[in-house]
Design an enzyme around this catalytic site. Structure first.
Site, mmCIF file in Angstrom:
data_model
loop_
_atom_site.group_PDB
_atom_site.id
_atom_site.type_symbol
_atom_site.label_atom_id
_atom_site.label_comp_id
_atom_site.label_asym_id
_atom_site.label_seq_id
_atom_site.Cartn_x
_atom_site.Cartn_y
_atom_site.Cartn_z
ATOM 1 N N ASP A 53 0.837 -1.202 0.000
ATOM 2 C CA ASP A 53 0.000 0.000 0.000
ATOM 3 C C ASP A 53 0.874 1.255 0.000
ATOM 4 O O ASP A 53 1.706 1.440 0.885
ATOM 5 C CB ASP A 53 -0.872 -0.015 1.270
ATOM 6 C CG ASP A 53 -1.785 1.191 1.360
ATOM 7 O OD1 ASP A 53 -2.739 1.263 0.563
ATOM 8 O OD2 ASP A 53 -1.544 2.077 2.217
ATOM 9 N N TYR A 58 3.399 9.864 0.700
ATOM 10 C CA TYR A 58 4.184 9.281 1.796
ATOM 11 C C TYR A 58 5.651 9.694 1.682
ATOM 12 O O TYR A 58 6.305 9.408 0.690
ATOM 13 C CB TYR A 58 4.050 7.754 1.834
ATOM 14 C CG TYR A 58 2.670 7.261 2.254
ATOM 15 C CD1 TYR A 58 1.768 8.102 2.904
ATOM 16 C CD2 TYR A 58 2.269 5.964 2.019
ATOM 17 C CE1 TYR A 58 0.512 7.659 3.300
ATOM 18 C CE2 TYR A 58 1.010 5.503 2.409
ATOM 19 C CZ TYR A 58 0.140 6.368 3.046
ATOM 20 O OH TYR A 58 -1.106 5.926 3.428
ATOM 21 N N HIS A 129 -7.726 8.959 -1.772
ATOM 22 C CA HIS A 129 -7.186 8.943 -0.406
ATOM 23 C C HIS A 129 -8.155 9.463 0.656
ATOM 24 O O HIS A 129 -8.282 8.891 1.725
ATOM 25 C CB HIS A 129 -5.885 9.765 -0.386
ATOM 26 C CG HIS A 129 -4.926 9.350 0.679
ATOM 27 N ND1 HIS A 129 -3.577 9.543 0.572
ATOM 28 C CD2 HIS A 129 -5.099 8.756 1.888
ATOM 29 C CE1 HIS A 129 -2.976 9.083 1.657
ATOM 30 N NE2 HIS A 129 -3.880 8.604 2.470
ATOM 31 N N GLY A 282 1.911 -1.363 9.193
ATOM 32 C CA GLY A 282 2.820 -0.267 8.858
ATOM 33 C C GLY A 282 4.170 -0.299 9.543
ATOM 34 O O GLY A 282 4.973 0.608 9.335
ATOM 35 N N ARG A 288 9.058 -7.307 13.587
ATOM 36 C CA ARG A 288 7.631 -7.044 13.844
ATOM 37 C C ARG A 288 6.780 -7.429 12.640
ATOM 38 O O ARG A 288 5.645 -7.872 12.792
ATOM 39 C CB ARG A 288 7.415 -5.569 14.175
ATOM 40 C CG ARG A 288 7.873 -5.205 15.550
ATOM 41 C CD ARG A 288 7.519 -3.759 15.876
ATOM 42 N NE ARG A 288 8.294 -3.320 17.004
ATOM 43 C CZ ARG A 288 8.940 -2.167 17.104
ATOM 44 N NH1 ARG A 288 8.867 -1.283 16.125
ATOM 45 N NH2 ARG A 288 9.630 -1.869 18.167
HETATM 46 N N1 LIG Z 1 -5.737 5.640 4.165
HETATM 47 C C1 LIG Z 1 -5.210 6.424 5.068
HETATM 48 O O1 LIG Z 1 -5.656 7.556 5.301
HETATM 49 C C2 LIG Z 1 -4.040 5.942 5.863
HETATM 50 C C3 LIG Z 1 -3.610 6.632 7.009
HETATM 51 C C4 LIG Z 1 -2.510 6.145 7.706
HETATM 52 C C5 LIG Z 1 -1.869 4.990 7.271
HETATM 53 N N2 LIG Z 1 -2.295 4.349 6.138
HETATM 54 C C6 LIG Z 1 -1.643 3.105 5.664
HETATM 55 O O2 LIG Z 1 -1.711 2.134 6.692
HETATM 56 C C7 LIG Z 1 -0.398 1.688 7.034
HETATM 57 C C8 LIG Z 1 -0.357 1.370 8.511
HETATM 58 O O3 LIG Z 1 -0.747 2.499 9.263
HETATM 59 P P1 LIG Z 1 0.125 3.078 10.453
HETATM 60 O O4 LIG Z 1 1.547 3.002 10.093
HETATM 61 O O5 LIG Z 1 -0.473 4.374 10.808
HETATM 62 O O6 LIG Z 1 -0.256 2.123 11.646
HETATM 63 P P2 LIG Z 1 0.304 0.822 12.387
HETATM 64 O O7 LIG Z 1 0.695 -0.251 11.462
HETATM 65 O O8 LIG Z 1 -0.725 0.551 13.404
HETATM 66 O O9 LIG Z 1 1.581 1.343 13.170
HETATM 67 C C9 LIG Z 1 2.853 1.436 12.618
HETATM 68 C C10 LIG Z 1 3.668 2.373 13.475
HETATM 69 O O10 LIG Z 1 3.669 1.867 14.812
HETATM 70 C C11 LIG Z 1 4.994 1.615 15.227
HETATM 71 N N3 LIG Z 1 5.007 0.359 15.986
HETATM 72 C C12 LIG Z 1 4.395 -0.805 15.693
HETATM 73 N N4 LIG Z 1 4.645 -1.734 16.641
HETATM 74 C C13 LIG Z 1 5.428 -1.121 17.542
HETATM 75 C C14 LIG Z 1 5.989 -1.551 18.753
HETATM 76 N N5 LIG Z 1 5.813 -2.800 19.232
HETATM 77 N N6 LIG Z 1 6.728 -0.679 19.448
HETATM 78 C C15 LIG Z 1 6.908 0.579 18.984
HETATM 79 N N7 LIG Z 1 6.390 1.054 17.821
HETATM 80 C C16 LIG Z 1 5.652 0.203 17.117
HETATM 81 C C17 LIG Z 1 5.801 1.480 13.963
HETATM 82 O O11 LIG Z 1 7.155 1.818 14.216
HETATM 83 P P3 LIG Z 1 8.315 0.869 13.597
HETATM 84 O O12 LIG Z 1 8.301 1.128 12.135
HETATM 85 O O13 LIG Z 1 9.535 1.350 14.280
HETATM 86 O O14 LIG Z 1 7.947 -0.534 13.960
HETATM 87 C C18 LIG Z 1 5.109 2.455 13.033
HETATM 88 O O15 LIG Z 1 5.555 3.780 13.254
HETATM 89 C C19 LIG Z 1 0.528 2.808 6.554
HETATM 90 O O16 LIG Z 1 1.836 2.348 6.286
HETATM 91 C C20 LIG Z 1 -0.181 3.264 5.307
HETATM 92 O O17 LIG Z 1 0.145 2.407 4.225
HETATM 93 C C21 LIG Z 1 -3.371 4.801 5.449
#
Ligand SMILES: NC(=O)c1ccc[n+]([C@@H]2O[C@H](COP(=O)([O-])OP(=O)(O)OC[C@H]3O[C@@H](n4cnc5c(N)ncnc54)[C@H](OP(=O)(O)O)[C@@H]3O)[C@@H](O)[C@H]2O)c1
Length: 320
Positions: A53, A58, A129, A282, A288
């Site tokens: 994705d 980004y 988006h 993400g 992880r």
């Molecule tokens: N459609 C939209 O509007 C929208 C919005 C936001 C995101 N997205 C998409 O969804 C994906 C995932 O979303 P997200 O990145 O917001 O959420 P997520 O997958 O819930 O969280 C990822 C973040 O949490 C951190 N993390 C995860 N496990 C951890 C742990 N055990 N300890 C410390 N930090 C931890 C990661 O850091 P590390 O990398 O250091 O593990 C990363 O910064 C994005 O990459 C993107 O593709 C879409």
């Protein structure tokens, strides 16, 4: 690297590339960022993840650029993965959003930019988006149709849209919407609250679009969950409050009892829901990422009692 087939454990997961690339300030990156992206992509692929994705915004485009470099290092990968992009947001400074733009020019320019940075022939899936209050669904549909005719976009979907917006968009589009990507997790459990709190006084401000699960189920629109790991707050990240800490402890106990990772429990909880939610993962940390791989099998085995226990812990009170 090995990509497993559709039925393999973990294959419902999508790898979210927002964490790859350079800084949000200027998007600059170097060899280190490409190496980190390569390791993350390798861990995802090893874990059976075949969908990636992206969004044009980004890391100011550099998430796509480093992914493009990874594909240049391993060109055989392209045929075995599906790339999903998003357009429709214009950034101001850093990661601050300036405005939305679902005009025809912005959609086309956004897709062309992504394709160039990724070094691919097309986006397999294009998501719009965020809803742009100034959009004209007919204009969006014609821009998408042109991109599809030109072979630059495969399927089309939405992100952060309401049920009514999906209907308005679908009425104008010539092809079926394939997905809506929304924030859903143990922390953002409005998609469950909206079902549980029907005809209940607590049902005020439930933060999930009304009728979304049913609409997507009837129309075959995949629900993709962004923020599915809840930024790690239940899996070793810092807990913001007592309720989160208690839920994280429950997740850890359940993971130990089942002999799986806490990440698999958190994602398995989402995937146990009959809406067949596809979590977008993400984390950029390869360990992880691998820790997510068992989520599908956890979901398949999760009992109703386990599922409700996690839900009520996360919401902080029993169901009414
Ligand atoms: N459609 C939209 O509007 C929208 C919005 C936001 C995101 N997205 C998409 O969804 C994906 C995932 O979303 P997200 O990145 O917001 O959420 P997520 O997958 O819930 O969280 C990822 C973040 O949490 C951190 N993390 C995860 N496990 C951890 C742990 N055990 N300890 C410390 N930090 C931890 C990661 O850091 P590390 O990398 O250091 O593990 C990363 O910064 C994005 O990459 C993107 O593709 C879409």
């Amino acid at each position: 690297m090995q990509v497993l087939d559709e039925e393999s454990p973990g294959s419902r997961l999508i790898y979210g590339c927002m964490g790859l690339g350079g800084s949000w300030e200027d998007g600059r990156y170097g060899a280190r960022e490409v190496d980190l992206a390569e390791a993350a992509v390798a861990a995802a692929v090893e874990s059976g993840i075949g969908r990636f994705d992206h969004a044009d915004i980004y890391r100011r485009g550099s998430a796509e650029s480093v992914f493009g470099e990874v594909l240049r290092r391993a060109p055989e990968l392209r045929a075995r993965i599906r790339i999903q992009g998003k357009v429709g947001i214009r950034l101001a400074a850093g990661d601050v959003v300036g405005h939305y733009d679902l005009g025809a020019v912005a959609i086309r320019e956004g897709v062309l930019g992504s394709i160039e940075r990724l070094g691919v022939e097309r986006l397999d899936v294009l998501l719009l988006h965020r809803p742009d209050p100034l959009w004209e669904p007919v204009e969006v549909a014609s821009a998408v149709a042109e991109l599809q005719r030109d072979g630059l976009v495969g399927d089309v979907g939405a992100s952060n849209m309401s049920t009514a917006q999906l209907v308005a968009l679908q009425d104008a589009l010539g092809t079926p919407l394939v997905a809506n990507q929304l924030e859903m997790s143990l922390a953002r459990h409005g998609f469950v609250d909206s079902a549980v709190l029907v005809n209940h006084p607590d049902n005020v401000g439930t933060d999930f679009p009304h009728g979304m699960l049913e609409h997507c189920g009837r129309r075959g629109i995949e629900l993709q969950a962004w923020g599915a790991l809840a930024a790690g707050r239940y899996t070793g990240g810092s807990a913001v409050d007592g309720r989160t800490a208690a839920t994280a402890a429950l997740v850890a106990r359940m993971a130990a009892d089942l002999g799986v990772t806490p990440e698999a429990v958190v994602l398995g909880w989402l995937m146990r829901h009959p809406a067949r939610i596809a979590p977008v993962v993400g984390t950029t940390n390869p360990d992880r990422i691998r820790a997510c791989a068992q989520a599908e099998s956890v979901a398949a085995a999760m009992t109703r009692v386990q599922w409700y226990t996690l839900y009520t812990a996360a919401r902080g009170k029993p169901v009414p």
